[in-house]
Design an enzyme around this catalytic site. Structure first.
Site, short mmCIF file in Angstrom:
data_model
loop_
_atom_site.label_atom_id
_atom_site.label_comp_id
_atom_site.label_asym_id
_atom_site.label_seq_id
_atom_site.Cartn_x
_atom_site.Cartn_y
_atom_site.Cartn_z
N LYS A 55 0.83 -1.22 0.17
CA LYS A 55 -0.16 0.10 0.17
C LYS A 55 0.78 1.22 -0.10
CE LYS A 55 -3.57 2.28 2.64
NZ LYS A 55 -3.10 3.62 2.77
N SER A 77 -1.96 5.40 -4.01
CA SER A 77 -2.45 6.42 -3.28
C SER A 77 -2.52 7.46 -3.78
CB SER A 77 -1.49 6.58 -2.08
OG SER A 77 -1.07 5.47 -1.34
N HIS A 79 -3.47 10.51 -2.24
CA HIS A 79 -3.52 11.54 -1.16
C HIS A 79 -2.37 11.84 -0.67
CE1 HIS A 79 -3.16 8.39 1.98
NE2 HIS A 79 -4.08 7.89 1.33
#
Length: 79
Positions: A55, A77, A79
């Protein structure tokens, strides 16, 4: 922090000095010096047949590196 109707319980926990302890513990748990070869070790030694999902991948190049070092999947991701 999303309190979702639990403002009286959650706000005191997340807005108190406990959050500083949480941040410090998190900093100590995660090695900022991880290298791609660590994925090879995780896949071989720690996953025991489970999929290894990485992740926090932010670039296509990192996604390819993660897969080439043993990841079964990546979470990108935004963000």
């Amino acid at each position: 922090v999303n309190y979702d109707g639990h403002e009286d319980v959650c706000r005191s926990k997340y807005d108190s000095k406990e959050s500083a302890a949480w941040d410090q513990n998190t900093e100590e748990m995660f090695d900022k010096n991880a290298v791609w070869e660590d994925l090879v070790w995780l896949k071989r030694e720690a996953c025991e047949g489970l999929p290894l999902i990485v992740k926090g991948i932010m670039t296509a190049e990192d996604a390819l590196l993660a897969i080439s070092h043993g990841a079964d999947a990546v979470m990108c991701s935004n963000h």
